[in-house]
Design a protein around this motif. Sequence first.
Motif, PDB file in Angstrom:
ATOM      1  N   GLY A  51       0.816  -1.202   0.000  1.00 36.17           N
ATOM      2  CA  GLY A  51       0.000   0.000   0.000  1.00 36.17           C
ATOM      3  C   GLY A  51       0.847   1.247   0.000  1.00 36.17           C
ATOM      4  O   GLY A  51       1.684   1.457  -0.873  1.00 36.17           O
ATOM      5  N   VAL A  69      -3.735   6.276  -4.887  1.00 32.49           N
ATOM      6  CA  VAL A  69      -4.789   5.730  -4.029  1.00 32.49           C
ATOM      7  C   VAL A  69      -5.862   5.056  -4.882  1.00 32.49           C
ATOM      8  O   VAL A  69      -6.315   3.946  -4.573  1.00 32.49           O
ATOM      9  CB  VAL A  69      -5.402   6.845  -3.141  1.00 32.49           C
ATOM     10  N   CYS A  72      -4.874   1.661  -5.837  1.00 38.06           N
ATOM     11  CA  CYS A  72      -4.268   0.812  -4.802  1.00 38.06           C
ATOM     12  C   CYS A  72      -5.044  -0.501  -4.625  1.00 38.06           C
ATOM     13  O   CYS A  72      -6.266  -0.504  -4.527  1.00 38.06           O
ATOM     14  CB  CYS A  72      -4.219   1.576  -3.482  1.00 38.06           C
ATOM     15  N   GLN A  73      -4.293  -1.595  -4.576  1.00 41.05           N
ATOM     16  CA  GLN A  73      -4.870  -2.929  -4.391  1.00 41.05           C
ATOM     17  C   GLN A  73      -4.261  -3.610  -3.174  1.00 41.05           C
ATOM     18  O   GLN A  73      -4.321  -4.828  -3.044  1.00 41.05           O
ATOM     19  CB  GLN A  73      -4.579  -3.790  -5.637  1.00 41.05           C
ATOM     20  N   ALA A  74      -3.677  -2.816  -2.268  1.00 41.23           N
ATOM     21  CA  ALA A  74      -2.903  -3.410  -1.187  1.00 41.23           C
ATOM     22  C   ALA A  74      -3.740  -4.291  -0.265  1.00 41.23           C
ATOM     23  O   ALA A  74      -3.281  -5.330   0.193  1.00 41.23           O
ATOM     24  CB  ALA A  74      -2.214  -2.306  -0.375  1.00 41.23           C
ATOM     25  N   CYS A  75      -4.954  -3.858   0.047  1.00 40.81           N
ATOM     26  CA  CYS A  75      -5.826  -4.660   0.907  1.00 40.81           C
ATOM     27  C   CYS A  75      -6.753  -5.443  -0.022  1.00 40.81           C
ATOM     28  O   CYS A  75      -7.732  -4.882  -0.544  1.00 40.81           O
ATOM     29  CB  CYS A  75      -6.642  -3.788   1.845  1.00 40.81           C
ATOM     30  N   LEU A  78     -10.605  -5.292   0.628  1.00 43.12           N
ATOM     31  CA  LEU A  78     -11.179  -3.957   0.476  1.00 43.12           C
ATOM     32  C   LEU A  78     -11.184  -3.519  -0.984  1.00 43.12           C
ATOM     33  O   LEU A  78     -12.151  -2.937  -1.475  1.00 43.12           O
ATOM     34  CB  LEU A  78     -10.413  -2.931   1.319  1.00 43.12           C
ATOM     35  N   ARG A  82     -14.783  -2.663  -2.786  1.00 45.37           N
ATOM     36  CA  ARG A  82     -15.112  -1.238  -2.852  1.00 45.37           C
ATOM     37  C   ARG A  82     -15.768  -0.872  -4.186  1.00 45.37           C
ATOM     38  O   ARG A  82     -15.507  -1.507  -5.214  1.00 45.37           O
ATOM     39  CB  ARG A  82     -13.849  -0.388  -2.657  1.00 45.37           C
ATOM     40  N   LEU A 143      -8.706   5.012   6.608  1.00 44.71           N
ATOM     41  CA  LEU A 143      -8.734   4.095   5.467  1.00 44.71           C
ATOM     42  C   LEU A 143      -9.391   4.770   4.285  1.00 44.71           C
ATOM     43  O   LEU A 143     -10.399   5.462   4.446  1.00 44.71           O
ATOM     44  CB  LEU A 143      -9.542   2.830   5.774  1.00 44.71           C
ATOM     45  N   LYS A 144      -8.875   4.526   3.092  1.00 43.28           N
ATOM     46  CA  LYS A 144      -9.459   5.113   1.881  1.00 43.28           C
ATOM     47  C   LYS A 144     -10.490   4.196   1.236  1.00 43.28           C
ATOM     48  O   LYS A 144     -11.103   4.575   0.234  1.00 43.28           O
ATOM     49  CB  LYS A 144      -8.374   5.418   0.850  1.00 43.28           C
ATOM     50  N   CYS A 145     -10.663   2.993   1.751  1.00 44.76           N
ATOM     51  CA  CYS A 145     -11.625   2.038   1.190  1.00 44.76           C
ATOM     52  C   CYS A 145     -12.570   1.556   2.279  1.00 44.76           C
ATOM     53  O   CYS A 145     -12.185   1.435   3.445  1.00 44.76           O
ATOM     54  CB  CYS A 145     -10.908   0.824   0.592  1.00 44.76           C
ATOM     55  N   ALA A 160      -1.313  -0.233   6.255  1.00 48.75           N
ATOM     56  CA  ALA A 160      -1.042  -0.182   4.812  1.00 48.75           C
ATOM     57  C   ALA A 160      -1.444   1.160   4.219  1.00 48.75           C
ATOM     58  O   ALA A 160      -0.831   1.639   3.266  1.00 48.75           O
ATOM     59  CB  ALA A 160      -1.774  -1.322   4.106  1.00 48.75           C
ATOM     60  N   CYS A 161      -2.482   1.768   4.785  1.00 50.93           N
ATOM     61  CA  CYS A 161      -3.027   3.005   4.216  1.00 50.93           C
ATOM     62  C   CYS A 161      -2.411   4.258   4.836  1.00 50.93           C
ATOM     63  O   CYS A 161      -2.603   5.355   4.318  1.00 50.93           O
ATOM     64  CB  CYS A 161      -4.542   3.018   4.421  1.00 50.93           C
ATOM     65  N   TYR A 164      -0.609   7.185   2.954  1.00 49.36           N
ATOM     66  CA  TYR A 164      -1.415   8.106   2.136  1.00 49.36           C
ATOM     67  C   TYR A 164      -1.906   9.277   2.989  1.00 49.36           C
ATOM     68  O   TYR A 164      -1.856  10.432   2.574  1.00 49.36           O
ATOM     69  CB  TYR A 164      -2.611   7.378   1.520  1.00 49.36           C
TER      70      TYR A 164
HETATM   71  S1  SF4 Z   1      -7.511   0.860   2.297  1.00 47.55           S
HETATM   72 FE1  SF4 Z   1      -5.765   2.093   1.605  1.00 47.55          FE
HETATM   73  S2  SF4 Z   1      -4.018   0.630   1.485  1.00 47.55           S
HETATM   74 FE2  SF4 Z   1      -5.953  -0.601   1.560  1.00 47.55          FE
HETATM   75  S3  SF4 Z   1      -6.509  -0.956  -0.636  1.00 47.55           S
HETATM   76 FE3  SF4 Z   1      -7.591   0.926   0.040  1.00 47.55          FE
HETATM   77  S4  SF4 Z   1      -6.209   2.607  -0.536  1.00 47.55           S
HETATM   78 FE4  SF4 Z   1      -4.972   0.729  -0.582  1.00 47.55          FE
END
Ligand code: SF4
Length: 241
Positions: A51, A69, A72-75, A78, A82, A143-145, A160-161, A164
Amino acid sequence: MLLSVRQRRILADMGIPVWRSRDTSATGIGPPGAEVSAAGVPAAAPEVGSGAQDSAVETLDWEALEARVRGCQACTELARERTQTVFGVGDRRARWLFIGEAPGAEEDRRGEPFVGRAGQLLDNMLLALGLDRHHDVFIANVLKCRPPGNRDPKPEESAACRGYLDRQIALIQPEVIVALGRIAAQSLLESEEPLGRLRGSEHRYQGVPLVATYHPAYLLRKPGDKARAWQDLQRARSCLA
Ligand code: SF4
């Protein structure tokens, strides 16, 4: 502080007494003489990538950060669930930064934090301060998601987020951060203290004064605590340069 009719109505709705000075036409908040108004469990298997835990994030400008962002596919969970990422909204040179925990269903659908009934209450709280979400205010989440089913963010997702959010803070350079709700406050302060203990004192995050207060969704359920939230906002205002 001079208040408009609409601000007075909002404060009254929040259970915050508004008084009028005997000797001036100025309107104050709270009783005369009062300082202020009485107003994861970790996943069984790691499903989180790096992330924002990438030093390159620290160099991104707004456009590049937003694009990073968005993709982003880190999680894994999520990113799969999303509708879209929720980057944040507001004035990118704001003095005030409000941070919640994560987008809910409506935020996920509209791509903007704090919409719906809780968002309306936050807007009213901002208006009571003489602010609005597009001027001198930026609103974001840890968190962005959206976590599916509005579950709490998992620690590894928040980690992870975090980069950002930290980059947003570095770009905005706010004078005060208001953490909205227990989860945001605990996450930012890396604390397990209850919100009741985190409220009432000034903290720092990334060198910026941080005040913890109730989440607007909580205040919709417990309107009797709006006056305490107003005290927190007054405390935050005192942090401004
Ligand atoms: S919550 Fe943040 S780190 Fe996780 S997938 Fe969404 S943008 Fe990426």
